[in-house]
Structure formats: structure tokens, C-alpha cells
Motif scaffolding. Structure first.
Motif, PDB file in Angstrom:
ATOM      1  N   PRO A 197     -81.933   2.670 -42.172  1.00 55.50           N
ATOM      2  CA  PRO A 197     -82.779   3.003 -43.325  1.00 55.50           C
ATOM      3  C   PRO A 197     -83.268   1.741 -44.024  1.00 55.50           C
ATOM      4  CG  PRO A 197     -80.468   3.334 -43.865  1.00 55.50           C
ATOM      5  CD  PRO A 197     -80.528   3.055 -42.386  1.00 55.50           C
ATOM      6  N   LEU A 198     -84.488   1.791 -44.519  1.00 61.49           N
ATOM      7  CA  LEU A 198     -85.035   0.682 -45.288  1.00 61.49           C
ATOM      8  C   LEU A 198     -84.313   0.607 -46.630  1.00 61.49           C
ATOM      9  CD1 LEU A 198     -87.426  -1.451 -45.520  1.00 61.49           C
ATOM     10  CD2 LEU A 198     -88.603   0.336 -46.838  1.00 61.49           C
ATOM     11  N   LEU A 226     -76.196   0.321 -48.815  1.00 63.95           N
ATOM     12  CA  LEU A 226     -75.606   1.474 -48.139  1.00 63.95           C
ATOM     13  C   LEU A 226     -76.409   1.807 -46.884  1.00 63.95           C
ATOM     14  CD1 LEU A 226     -74.729   3.976 -51.011  1.00 63.95           C
ATOM     15  CD2 LEU A 226     -73.122   2.726 -49.573  1.00 63.95           C
ATOM     16  N   LEU A 227     -75.717   1.939 -45.770  1.00 66.45           N
ATOM     17  CA  LEU A 227     -76.371   2.326 -44.520  1.00 66.45           C
ATOM     18  C   LEU A 227     -76.103   3.782 -44.157  1.00 66.45           C
ATOM     19  CD1 LEU A 227     -75.818  -0.883 -42.357  1.00 66.45           C
ATOM     20  CD2 LEU A 227     -77.808  -0.233 -43.729  1.00 66.45           C
ATOM     21  N   THR A 228     -75.213   4.421 -44.890  1.00 66.20           N
ATOM     22  CA  THR A 228     -75.010   5.871 -44.811  1.00 66.20           C
ATOM     23  C   THR A 228     -74.858   6.374 -46.243  1.00 66.20           C
ATOM     24  OG1 THR A 228     -72.593   5.727 -44.625  1.00 66.20           O
ATOM     25  CG2 THR A 228     -73.849   5.729 -42.560  1.00 66.20           C
ATOM     26  N   VAL A 258     -79.079   0.362 -53.087  1.00 65.43           N
ATOM     27  CA  VAL A 258     -78.688  -1.049 -53.191  1.00 65.43           C
ATOM     28  C   VAL A 258     -78.044  -1.322 -54.544  1.00 65.43           C
ATOM     29  CG1 VAL A 258     -79.510  -3.441 -53.163  1.00 65.43           C
ATOM     30  CG2 VAL A 258     -80.589  -1.735 -51.675  1.00 65.43           C
ATOM     31  N   LEU A 259     -76.930  -2.055 -54.532  1.00 67.15           N
ATOM     32  CA  LEU A 259     -76.312  -2.588 -55.739  1.00 67.15           C
ATOM     33  C   LEU A 259     -76.524  -4.094 -55.740  1.00 67.15           C
ATOM     34  CD1 LEU A 259     -72.881  -0.684 -55.732  1.00 67.15           C
ATOM     35  CD2 LEU A 259     -74.984  -0.055 -56.933  1.00 67.15           C
ATOM     36  N   VAL A 260     -77.044  -4.639 -56.830  1.00 64.69           N
ATOM     37  CA  VAL A 260     -77.262  -6.080 -56.954  1.00 64.69           C
ATOM     38  C   VAL A 260     -76.140  -6.651 -57.818  1.00 64.69           C
ATOM     39  CG1 VAL A 260     -78.834  -7.890 -57.710  1.00 64.69           C
ATOM     40  CG2 VAL A 260     -79.752  -5.766 -56.758  1.00 64.69           C
ATOM     41  N   VAL A 261     -75.411  -7.639 -57.285  1.00 63.60           N
ATOM     42  CA  VAL A 261     -74.239  -8.164 -57.974  1.00 63.60           C
ATOM     43  C   VAL A 261     -74.328  -9.679 -58.153  1.00 63.60           C
ATOM     44  CG1 VAL A 261     -72.728  -6.309 -57.169  1.00 63.60           C
ATOM     45  CG2 VAL A 261     -72.949  -8.380 -55.797  1.00 63.60           C
ATOM     46  N   LYS A 262     -73.669 -10.151 -59.209  1.00 61.76           N
ATOM     47  CA  LYS A 262     -73.521 -11.579 -59.480  1.00 61.76           C
ATOM     48  C   LYS A 262     -72.222 -12.038 -58.839  1.00 61.76           C
ATOM     49  CE  LYS A 262     -74.416 -15.505 -61.711  1.00 61.76           C
ATOM     50  NZ  LYS A 262     -75.588 -16.341 -61.372  1.00 61.76           N
ATOM     51  N   VAL A 263     -72.287 -13.104 -58.052  1.00 59.52           N
ATOM     52  CA  VAL A 263     -71.132 -13.560 -57.284  1.00 59.52           C
ATOM     53  C   VAL A 263     -70.892 -15.043 -57.545  1.00 59.52           C
ATOM     54  CG1 VAL A 263     -70.096 -13.660 -54.986  1.00 59.52           C
ATOM     55  CG2 VAL A 263     -71.821 -11.934 -55.483  1.00 59.52           C
ATOM     56  N   LYS A 264     -69.660 -15.413 -57.780  1.00 61.07           N
ATOM     57  CA  LYS A 264     -69.325 -16.827 -57.847  1.00 61.07           C
ATOM     58  C   LYS A 264     -69.384 -17.417 -56.442  1.00 61.07           C
ATOM     59  CE  LYS A 264     -66.268 -16.231 -61.835  1.00 61.07           C
ATOM     60  NZ  LYS A 264     -64.880 -16.348 -62.341  1.00 61.07           N
ATOM     61  N   GLY A 265     -69.749 -18.686 -56.344  1.00 56.98           N
ATOM     62  CA  GLY A 265     -69.905 -19.304 -55.031  1.00 56.98           C
ATOM     63  C   GLY A 265     -68.695 -19.159 -54.143  1.00 56.98           C
ATOM     64  N   GLN A 266     -67.502 -19.316 -54.713  1.00 55.96           N
ATOM     65  CA  GLN A 266     -66.280 -19.243 -53.916  1.00 55.96           C
ATOM     66  C   GLN A 266     -65.913 -17.808 -53.529  1.00 55.96           C
ATOM     67  OE1 GLN A 266     -66.551 -20.312 -57.033  1.00 55.96           O
ATOM     68  NE2 GLN A 266     -64.823 -19.682 -58.335  1.00 55.96           N
ATOM     69  N   GLN A 267     -66.638 -16.818 -54.114  1.00 56.14           N
ATOM     70  CA  GLN A 267     -66.369 -15.419 -53.783  1.00 56.14           C
ATOM     71  C   GLN A 267     -67.225 -14.898 -52.640  1.00 56.14           C
ATOM     72  OE1 GLN A 267     -67.217 -13.692 -57.693  1.00 56.14           O
ATOM     73  NE2 GLN A 267     -65.057 -13.116 -57.888  1.00 56.14           N
ATOM     74  N   GLU A 327     -65.461  10.637 -42.753  1.00 56.24           N
ATOM     75  CA  GLU A 327     -66.564  11.356 -42.110  1.00 56.24           C
ATOM     76  C   GLU A 327     -67.808  10.492 -41.926  1.00 56.24           C
ATOM     77  OE1 GLU A 327     -67.423  15.119 -43.855  1.00 56.24           O
ATOM     78  OE2 GLU A 327     -65.343  15.808 -43.799  1.00 56.24           O
ATOM     79  N   GLY A 328     -67.726   9.220 -42.322  1.00 52.95           N
ATOM     80  CA  GLY A 328     -68.858   8.317 -42.114  1.00 52.95           C
ATOM     81  C   GLY A 328     -69.647   8.015 -43.367  1.00 52.95           C
ATOM     82  N   TYR A 329     -69.181   8.464 -44.519  1.00 59.51           N
ATOM     83  CA  TYR A 329     -69.871   8.168 -45.767  1.00 59.51           C
ATOM     84  C   TYR A 329     -69.450   6.787 -46.283  1.00 59.51           C
ATOM     85  CZ  TYR A 329     -71.143  13.103 -45.814  1.00 59.51           C
ATOM     86  OH  TYR A 329     -71.657  14.332 -45.480  1.00 59.51           O
ATOM     87  N   GLY A 330     -70.390   6.098 -46.922  1.00 57.91           N
ATOM     88  CA  GLY A 330     -70.072   4.839 -47.582  1.00 57.91           C
ATOM     89  C   GLY A 330     -70.098   3.597 -46.726  1.00 57.91           C
ATOM     90  N   CYS A 331     -70.724   3.645 -45.554  1.00 54.67           N
ATOM     91  CA  CYS A 331     -70.857   2.432 -44.738  1.00 54.67           C
ATOM     92  C   CYS A 331     -71.863   1.500 -45.419  1.00 54.67           C
ATOM     93  CB  CYS A 331     -71.339   2.788 -43.334  1.00 54.67           C
ATOM     94  SG  CYS A 331     -71.644   1.348 -42.277  1.00 54.67           S
ATOM     95  N   ALA A 332     -71.438   0.268 -45.697  1.00 51.39           N
ATOM     96  CA  ALA A 332     -72.291  -0.674 -46.438  1.00 51.39           C
ATOM     97  C   ALA A 332     -72.185  -2.071 -45.842  1.00 51.39           C
ATOM     98  CB  ALA A 332     -71.894  -0.700 -47.917  1.00 51.39           C
ATOM     99  N   VAL A 333     -73.227  -2.860 -46.061  1.00 49.06           N
ATOM    100  CA  VAL A 333     -73.241  -4.269 -45.659  1.00 49.06           C
ATOM    101  C   VAL A 333     -73.819  -5.086 -46.803  1.00 49.06           C
ATOM    102  CG1 VAL A 333     -73.467  -3.798 -43.181  1.00 49.06           C
ATOM    103  CG2 VAL A 333     -75.528  -4.080 -44.589  1.00 49.06           C
ATOM    104  N   CYS A 334     -73.611  -6.379 -46.740  1.00 48.79           N
ATOM    105  CA  CYS A 334     -74.170  -7.278 -47.750  1.00 48.79           C
ATOM    106  C   CYS A 334     -75.519  -7.819 -47.296  1.00 48.79           C
ATOM    107  CB  CYS A 334     -73.211  -8.440 -48.020  1.00 48.79           C
ATOM    108  SG  CYS A 334     -71.782  -7.978 -49.004  1.00 48.79           S
ATOM    109  N   GLY A 335     -76.323  -8.222 -48.260  1.00 50.17           N
ATOM    110  CA  GLY A 335     -77.618  -8.821 -47.973  1.00 50.17           C
ATOM    111  C   GLY A 335     -77.942  -9.892 -48.996  1.00 50.17           C
ATOM    112  N   VAL A 336     -78.906 -10.731 -48.660  1.00 51.89           N
ATOM    113  CA  VAL A 336     -79.362 -11.812 -49.538  1.00 51.89           C
ATOM    114  C   VAL A 336     -80.393 -11.251 -50.506  1.00 51.89           C
ATOM    115  CG1 VAL A 336     -80.622 -13.996 -49.582  1.00 51.89           C
ATOM    116  CG2 VAL A 336     -78.867 -13.596 -47.838  1.00 51.89           C
ATOM    117  N   LEU A 337     -80.458 -11.822 -51.706  1.00 51.21           N
ATOM    118  CA  LEU A 337     -81.429 -11.412 -52.714  1.00 51.21           C
ATOM    119  C   LEU A 337     -82.529 -12.483 -52.849  1.00 51.21           C
ATOM    120  CD1 LEU A 337     -82.073  -9.338 -55.059  1.00 51.21           C
ATOM    121  CD2 LEU A 337     -80.975 -11.008 -56.561  1.00 51.21           C
ATOM    122  N   THR A 338     -83.787 -12.035 -52.740  1.00 48.67           N
ATOM    123  CA  THR A 338     -84.915 -12.948 -52.968  1.00 48.67           C
ATOM    124  C   THR A 338     -85.123 -13.139 -54.459  1.00 48.67           C
ATOM    125  OG1 THR A 338     -86.054 -12.316 -50.924  1.00 48.67           O
ATOM    126  CG2 THR A 338     -87.393 -13.252 -52.662  1.00 48.67           C
TER     127      THR A 338
END
Length: 385
Positions: free
Chosen positions: A94-95, A274-276, A339-348, A368-379
Motif C-alpha cells: 500500500p502507498l 503500517l503495511l497491514t 503513518v506515524l511521524v516520530v522524533k528520534v534521538k540519534g542514538q535511538q 492474524e497479521g494485523y499491525g505489520c509495520a516498517v520504518c521510513g525516512v522523512l523528507t
């Protein structure tokens, strides 16, 4: 990780939550893709039918069935990671919903939404945050929901929040084939009055000489399904071919994951995509979200600040309880692509990526396959100019 490909033998459809009672409604409605729980239930039923029976499953007598498929009251070890559309080039994802979709000539393209800080809105905005996602171009836009991208392009562009030259809709893979039928009297074999109905059947469009279009099922833990050739799935219990596939990873290679971590470390911001679908107890936020501090509490004592989110319209999750012979309680889920956009410390950065990629970001029914997620970069706005 085990992977399987489900391919329909003939036409298929997946009913939605709307009523379809004989003699009352003339046309059924459906949706695509199916909910992950629908595929989970079909695979579980196929395994029980192949290696036992449903009575032993209900009573928990068979130790192997009880181990993998559990009982009606308890979950077994069988766990699905994700269910995605699949074609000859691989998985179709999904986009992310933090994209603006604009139409150019005969195709649609995706432009990243830009994160903008508006300090003056922090105290009166409905979500209590000063961060917003805005379109990068002042143009008429289409919905980013129900848009798809092949996994190879997704890893290169969507994951790193780059422009996408062309996105696709489900119609690229689906061909409509409505079915019209009528009920018959069992004694006279005549058509019943007022029993004409229509079902929204579909068939996958196949590339010349190829038949790889179907549903990709990735399993965290799974028994072998190698002896099971067919699975009954969807409305009317239509048969689908079940074929094992070779797949070592969920999505990113080790090199891609390291590149992702490096860029998140430099920007100190990240996207959780989220991918599912996922079931979140706080509606558009998971239960691990602290609304007062605006912080996500993740496993491993990891805390990251939630800046904003791009969440689509909720999906209805239901089903049928075979033992009780009645519908299951309905739940609302946030859609895939949210998408959730989060603030992250460099060491995290490293911990965040590895934590999200190893967990399921859902408050219920993760098996059952709900909640599959990956991280991505923010422009950033600076990068877009």
C-alpha cells in the motif's frame, strides 16, 4: 519465515460487513484486499480439515492441532506476519498515506507531504500538536487510500519519502466479473419470487504466460502447509491454490536497513508505516501512546515523541464464530498505509528500526497479521525546497 502464495482457481469475492439477506437485498457488496484475519481463518480451517476435524479442534483433543491452531478460547502458535497482494514482480504494497496523489495525463504520481511546524496551533488544535503534514503542490489531489506500489519501487522511493512517478490502483490487477443468480425452490425447482441477486465477483488479470497474481502470506510461525494444495477462501468458500514460496526477509535487505538507520540518525525523525491494518484502542493512536506527554512507549523501554500522523478512514473488522454460529464482535481498524511521524534521538535510530521491524504495532489480533509495520525516512521542507 514461511511464505505462501494463494491463487484463485476461478472468480472470487470478499463480502463486507453490510447485510445481505435473501429476499431483502438484491446486490451484495464487498472489498479488496481481504482482511488479514480472513486469510488466517481460511488457512487455520484448511489445516484442521487436513489433519483432524473441527470437533477435535473445538474440544482441544488433538495435541498438534491445539499447539498450532489453539482452541476456540485460546490462540495457538500459528502466526501470520502480513498478507499482501502479489504479482509476477513480487509483493505489492500500500502507498503510505503521507503522500499527495496528483494526476498527470493518464497516470497518477505521488508527492511526499511536507512536515511543517505551526507553534501557534499547539494549544487549540484538536490533536494538541504543533506539527502538520501539508501538500507540496497546490493542485487538485486524489486520495492516497487504495493506491499500490511494487515492493522494489516501494523500498527505493516510498521508504525514503521520494517522488513516485506512477502509482497503481487495484483495477490494475482486478477484473470485475459480476455474477447474477436466482434462488430456486427445492421441491418445484422453479425460481423463487424476489430472489434475484448480484455478487461483485472478481478475477485477477494475468500477464502473458504468467500466473503469479494472488495473495502473498508471510508467517512468523507456521506448521508446514506443503500437503495442503487448496484453501477455501472468501464468499461462497471458493477454492484457492496454496503454493510455498522462498522468501527470507519481510521487506528490507540488510544494506537497505542500514541505510535507513543512517538517514534517520541524521534527521532525528522517522516514519512508522503500517503495511497491514492495525487495531488501536485509542482510535487513531495505539494503546502505547501517552497523550499527555505525546510519547509512544515501545518495547525495550524505548520512548519516542509522536509529532503527527497520517491515518485513513477506519476499516470494519468482523468475522464468523463457527463454534457459536454467530458473528464475531466488530472492531474498527486503522488502514494499511497509515503513518506515524516520530522524533528520534540519534542514538535511538538503530533501536527504533529494529524494534518496529520485529514487533506488531497493534493492540489486538497480532497473530492474524494485523499491525505489520516498517520504518521510513522523512523528507524535510528544506530538502523539497
Amino acid at each position: 519465515m514461511r511464505a505462501y502464495l494463494l491463487r484463485p482457481v476461478d472468480t472470487f469475492f470478499f463480502r463486507d460487513h453490510k447485510p445481505f439477506s435473501m429476499g431483502e437485498e438484491a446486490k451484495a457488496t464487498g472489498w479488496f484486499p481481504p482482511r488479514p484475519g480472513t486469510v488466517y481463518g481460511a488457512l487455520r480451517s484448511a489445516y484442521i480439515h487436513r489433519y483432524g476435524d473441527f470437533r477435535s479442534f473445538y474440544e482441544g483433543r488433538d495435541p498438534e492441532i491445539r499447539r498450532w491452531m489453539g482452541t476456540p478460547e485460546a490462540v495457538g502458535d500459528f502466526s501470520i506476519r502480513a498478507v499482501w497482494l502479489h504479482d509476477a514482480q513480487g509483493a505489492v504494497l500500500p502507498l503510505p498515506l503521507d503522500y499527495q496523489v496528483v494526476k498527470e495525463e493518464e497516470k497518477e504520481k505521488g508527492l511526499p507531504l511536507i512536515l511543517t511546524q505551526e507553534k501557534e496551533k499547539e494549544h487549540w488544535a484538536s490533536d494538541g500538536t504543533q506539527w502538520r503534514l501539508y501538500a507540496s503542490e497546490d493542485r487538485k489531489s486524489a486520495s492516497a487510500a487504495d493506491a499500490y506500489l511494487g515492493e522494489s519501487e516501494w523500498r527505493v522511493k516510498a521508504a525514503f519519502h521520494r517522488d513516485i512517478s506512477s502509482i497503481a490502483r487495484a483495477e490494475r490487477w482486478l477484473q470485475k466479473e459480476p455474477k447474477i443468480g436466482i434462488a430456486r425452490d427445492a421441491q418445484t425447482m422453479r425460481a423463487k419470487e424476489g430472489m434475484l441477486y448480484q455478487l461483485p465477483m472478481h478475477r485477477f488479470r494475468e500477464e502473458q504466460g504468467k500466473s503469479d497474481t494472488g495473495l502473498l502470506v508471510l508467517c512468523d510461525q507456521s506448521p508446514s502447509f506443503d500437503d495442503i494444495r487448496y484453501v477455501l477462501l472468501g464468499g461462497e468458500g471458493r477454492p484457492w491454490h496454496l503454493t510455498p514460496l522462498q522468501r527470507e526477509r519481510l521487506l528490507y535487505s540488510e544494506e537497505e536497513e542500514e541505510k535507513l538507520i543512517q538517514q534517520i540518525r541524521e534527521r532525528e525523525m522517522a516514519r512508522i508505516i503500517l503495511l497491514t491494518p492495525a487495531i488501536w484502542k485509542r482510535g487513531t493512536r495505539p494503546a502505547c501512546y501517552d497523550e499527555t506527554a505525546q510519547v509512544l512507549h515501545l518495547p525495550g523501554d524505548l520512548r519516542v515523541k509522536l509529532l503527527t500522523a497520517a491515518v485513513g478512514r477506519p476499516l470494519v473488522i468482523g468475522g464468523w464464530d463457527m463454534k457459536k454460529n454467530r458473528p464475531k464482535p466488530r472492531r474498527l481498524a486503522v488502514p494499511a498505509g497509515s503513518v506515524l511521524v516520530v522524533k528520534v534521538k540519534g542514538q535511538q535510530a538503530d533501536q527504533l528500526v529494529r524494534t518496529i521491524h520485529s514487533m506488531k504495532l497493534t493492540d489486538e489480533m497480532g497473530h492474524e497479521g494485523y499491525g505489520c509495520a516498517v520504518c521510513g525516512v522523512l523528507t524535510t521542507q528544506k530538502e523539497r525546497g
